[in-house]
Each structure stands twice: as C-alpha cells, then as structure tokens.
Design a protein around this motif. Structure first.
Motif, short mmCIF file in Angstrom:
data_model
loop_
_atom_site.label_atom_id
_atom_site.label_comp_id
_atom_site.label_asym_id
_atom_site.label_seq_id
_atom_site.Cartn_x
_atom_site.Cartn_y
_atom_site.Cartn_z
N ILE A 219 -6.63 -4.92 7.81
CA ILE A 219 -5.92 -6.08 7.29
C ILE A 219 -6.74 -6.77 6.20
N CYS A 220 -8.05 -6.92 6.44
CA CYS A 220 -8.93 -7.51 5.43
C CYS A 220 -8.99 -6.63 4.19
N GLY A 221 -9.10 -5.32 4.40
CA GLY A 221 -9.15 -4.41 3.26
C GLY A 221 -7.91 -4.49 2.41
N LEU A 222 -6.73 -4.56 3.04
CA LEU A 222 -5.49 -4.66 2.28
C LEU A 222 -5.43 -5.97 1.50
N TYR A 223 -5.97 -7.04 2.08
CA TYR A 223 -5.99 -8.33 1.37
C TYR A 223 -6.79 -8.22 0.08
N PHE A 224 -7.96 -7.59 0.15
CA PHE A 224 -8.81 -7.50 -1.05
C PHE A 224 -8.24 -6.50 -2.06
N VAL A 225 -7.57 -5.46 -1.59
CA VAL A 225 -6.89 -4.55 -2.52
C VAL A 225 -5.79 -5.31 -3.26
N ALA A 226 -5.00 -6.10 -2.53
CA ALA A 226 -3.96 -6.90 -3.17
C ALA A 226 -4.56 -7.91 -4.14
N LEU A 227 -5.71 -8.49 -3.78
CA LEU A 227 -6.39 -9.42 -4.67
C LEU A 227 -6.80 -8.74 -5.97
N GLY A 228 -7.28 -7.49 -5.88
CA GLY A 228 -7.64 -6.75 -7.08
C GLY A 228 -6.44 -6.47 -7.96
N VAL A 229 -5.31 -6.09 -7.35
CA VAL A 229 -4.09 -5.84 -8.13
C VAL A 229 -3.63 -7.11 -8.82
N CYS A 230 -3.67 -8.24 -8.12
CA CYS A 230 -3.27 -9.52 -8.71
C CYS A 230 -4.20 -9.90 -9.87
N THR A 231 -5.48 -9.64 -9.73
CA THR A 231 -6.44 -9.96 -10.79
C THR A 231 -6.15 -9.16 -12.05
N LEU A 232 -5.91 -7.85 -11.89
CA LEU A 232 -5.60 -7.01 -13.05
C LEU A 232 -4.30 -7.46 -13.72
N VAL A 237 -1.37 -10.41 -18.22
CA VAL A 237 -0.50 -11.51 -18.62
C VAL A 237 -1.22 -12.47 -19.55
N ASP A 238 -2.47 -12.79 -19.23
CA ASP A 238 -3.24 -13.72 -20.07
C ASP A 238 -3.47 -13.15 -21.47
N LYS A 239 -3.72 -11.86 -21.57
CA LYS A 239 -3.93 -11.23 -22.87
C LYS A 239 -2.65 -11.29 -23.71
N ARG A 240 -1.51 -11.04 -23.08
CA ARG A 240 -0.26 -11.09 -23.82
C ARG A 240 0.03 -12.50 -24.30
N ARG A 241 -0.22 -13.49 -23.44
CA ARG A 241 0.03 -14.88 -23.84
C ARG A 241 -0.96 -15.32 -24.91
N LEU A 242 -2.20 -14.84 -24.84
CA LEU A 242 -3.18 -15.18 -25.85
C LEU A 242 -2.80 -14.60 -27.20
N ALA A 243 -2.33 -13.35 -27.19
CA ALA A 243 -1.92 -12.72 -28.44
C ALA A 243 -0.72 -13.43 -29.05
N ALA A 244 0.13 -14.01 -28.20
CA ALA A 244 1.30 -14.72 -28.70
C ALA A 244 1.02 -16.18 -29.01
N GLY A 245 -0.22 -16.64 -28.75
CA GLY A 245 -0.57 -18.03 -29.02
C GLY A 245 0.02 -19.02 -28.03
N LEU A 246 0.38 -18.53 -26.83
CA LEU A 246 0.97 -19.40 -25.81
C LEU A 246 -0.11 -19.96 -24.90
N PRO A 247 0.15 -21.12 -24.28
CA PRO A 247 -0.82 -21.66 -23.33
C PRO A 247 -1.01 -20.71 -22.15
N GLN A 248 -2.25 -20.66 -21.64
CA GLN A 248 -2.52 -19.81 -20.50
C GLN A 248 -1.90 -20.42 -19.24
N LEU A 249 -1.68 -19.58 -18.25
CA LEU A 249 -1.06 -20.05 -17.02
C LEU A 249 -1.97 -20.96 -16.21
N ASP A 250 -3.28 -20.95 -16.52
CA ASP A 250 -4.18 -21.86 -15.83
C ASP A 250 -4.25 -23.22 -16.49
N GLY A 251 -3.45 -23.43 -17.57
CA GLY A 251 -3.37 -24.73 -18.21
C GLY A 251 -4.15 -24.85 -19.50
#
Length: 262
Positions: A219-232, A237-251
């Motif tokens: 269960i712990c291993g699956l949590y960290f695998v999901a965390l890695g997928v979310c990070t990637l 998403v951040d790179k696409r928004r940066l290239a488009a000059g849009l605000p990042q999702l973190d504000g």
C-alpha cells in the motif's frame, strides 16, 4: 460545469454502475457454489487443524437464500469492476480533452489488476485472521458460527483491501483532473504511511508483526508510485503553461521570455 450538470452526471454514472452491478450479480448467482466453498475453506482448515467442531450455521429458514443473494452481489462487485471503475473515471474527469481522455484505458488497465491484487492479498491474510479469532473458542467447545456474519466479515475484508489498492489510482485521476497536485500528496506522505500501517493492523488481526508489514508495504509502495506519476504530470503541465506565458498552478506568475528581457 454548473452544479446541476454535475448532479445529473453523477446520477447517470451511478445508474450505469448499478446496471453493471446487477448484471454481475446475475452471473454471480450461477457461481455461488464454488465461491461459497472457497470462502469457507479457511474455516474448514482451522477446524481440521484443531480437530474441533467449527462450522457455519444457517439459523433461519430463509438464511441460505439471503446468503446466496449476498454472495451474488459480492461477486457482482468484482465481476463488474472494470465497468464501475470506468464510470468513476468518467465522472471524475469530465473536463479533460479528447487526448487526455485516452488515459481511461491506462486507468482501467491499472485499476482492475490493483483491485484484484488487493482482494488477493486479503484472501492470503484471511486464514491467519480466522485462525487467530477462533483460538478463543474454549477446548472441547463447539464453534457454531452464523453464516451471514462470517461471510460479511470475509467480503468486507476483501472489498476493503481491493478499495485500498485503488486509492493511488484515484490520486492520479484527481491529479490529472487538476484537483490535487503532487505537492499536496507529498506533504501528507507521513500520514499516508501511518494510515497504511494502521489499516493493515486492524484488517489483519494476527499476533505477528510480519503479516502487518507484508500487507502495509504494498500500500505504501503504491502511494509513492502514484506520487511519482503525479509529479511527472505536474512538471509537464507547468512546462506547457510556462511556454504559453500562463500563471503556474501553484500561484506563481512567470516572467517575460528571454527575448523580451533582452
């Protein structure tokens, strides 16, 4: 999507999921006999090992019929899991583009085996749990266990583990829908580990710590695998928004591109 549209979509998905469950239950009705024998086998093994009388009891006239319906519905949940998991995905991610909706194939290809793996892990831990709980029967006494109570215990155990293995997939689905970022999951990793071990300790009431650890680690291993997928995914998403000059999702707001600063 307005609130009314969300509620209508929820009703639609619940109805379709219910239809799938009913059809799965019809199939489960015909598989009742072999599945019932499989579910009560841990109890029979304990009775044989202890040379004691430990058996299931159908107390009422209609109890056997009620048990068959309950087991059929339980099988319906497992058989129709690809269908109702898809309905869950379709409700959580209605705002994705056509390209992003193709992730539904990967979602189902991951969720269904994980759900089955969680149930299989619970079935592996079931004999130890049954053995521990029946050890409190005094020597020479007879253990007549209510069939509905025992089967409810077994089915709740299998479903709980199956759903626990689906939580990382739900994390990824919410992340892809833009609801939960990887930073949120990363900040709560300690709580996730505590919850995983607590869940394992409660659901596998055995005196040895090894069983609890074996159950909690996947269960712990699956949590960290999901965390890695979310990070990637967040990085893309951040790179696409940066290239488009849009605000990042973190504000944060990106500065002007290098050509503009020059």
């Amino acid at each position: 999507m307005p609130l009314r549209a969300h509620l209508l979509e929820l009703r639609k998905r619940l109805f379709l999921a219910a239809v799938g469950l009913v059809l799965g239950a019809v199939l489960g009705w015909f598989l009742y006999e072999p599945v019932f024998e499989l579910l009560q086998q841990p109890l029979l093994d304990v009775a044989e090992d202890r040379a004691a009388v430990i058996s299931l009891n159908f107390a009422g006239v209609a109890t056997s019929f009620d048990v068959k319906i309950k087991v059929s519905l339980f099988l319906g949940v497992f058989v129709s899991s690809p269908w109702w998991l898809y309905q869950l995905w379709a409700f959580v991610t209605p705002g994705l583009t056509r390209k992003e909706r193709r992730y539904a194939v990967g979602f189902l290809a991951t969720a269904v085996p994980l759900f089955a793996a969680g149930a299989a892990l619970a079935f592996w831990a079931l004999p130890n749990a049954v053995r521990l709980l029946t050890e409190f029967i005094p020597e020479g006494a007879t253990g007549i266990i209510d069939a509905q109570t025992y089967l409810s215990f077994v089915m709740r155990l299998l479903l709980a583990f199956g759903l626990a293995f689906l939580l990382p997939v739900l994390m990824v689905a919410l992340n892809f829908a833009g609801i939960g970022r990887a930073d949120t999951w990363r900040r709560g990793w300690r709580w996730a580990v505590v919850v995983a071990f607590t869940f394992s300790a409660v659901m596998t009431p055995t005196p040895d710590a090894l069983t609890m650890i074996i159950v909690a680690l996947p269960i712990c291993g699956l949590y960290f695998v999901a965390l890695g997928v979310c990070t990637l995914h967040d990085r893309r998403v951040d790179k696409r928004r940066l290239a488009a000059g849009l605000p990042q999702l973190d504000g944060t707001v990106p500065g002007p591109p290098p050509q503009a600063r020059a």
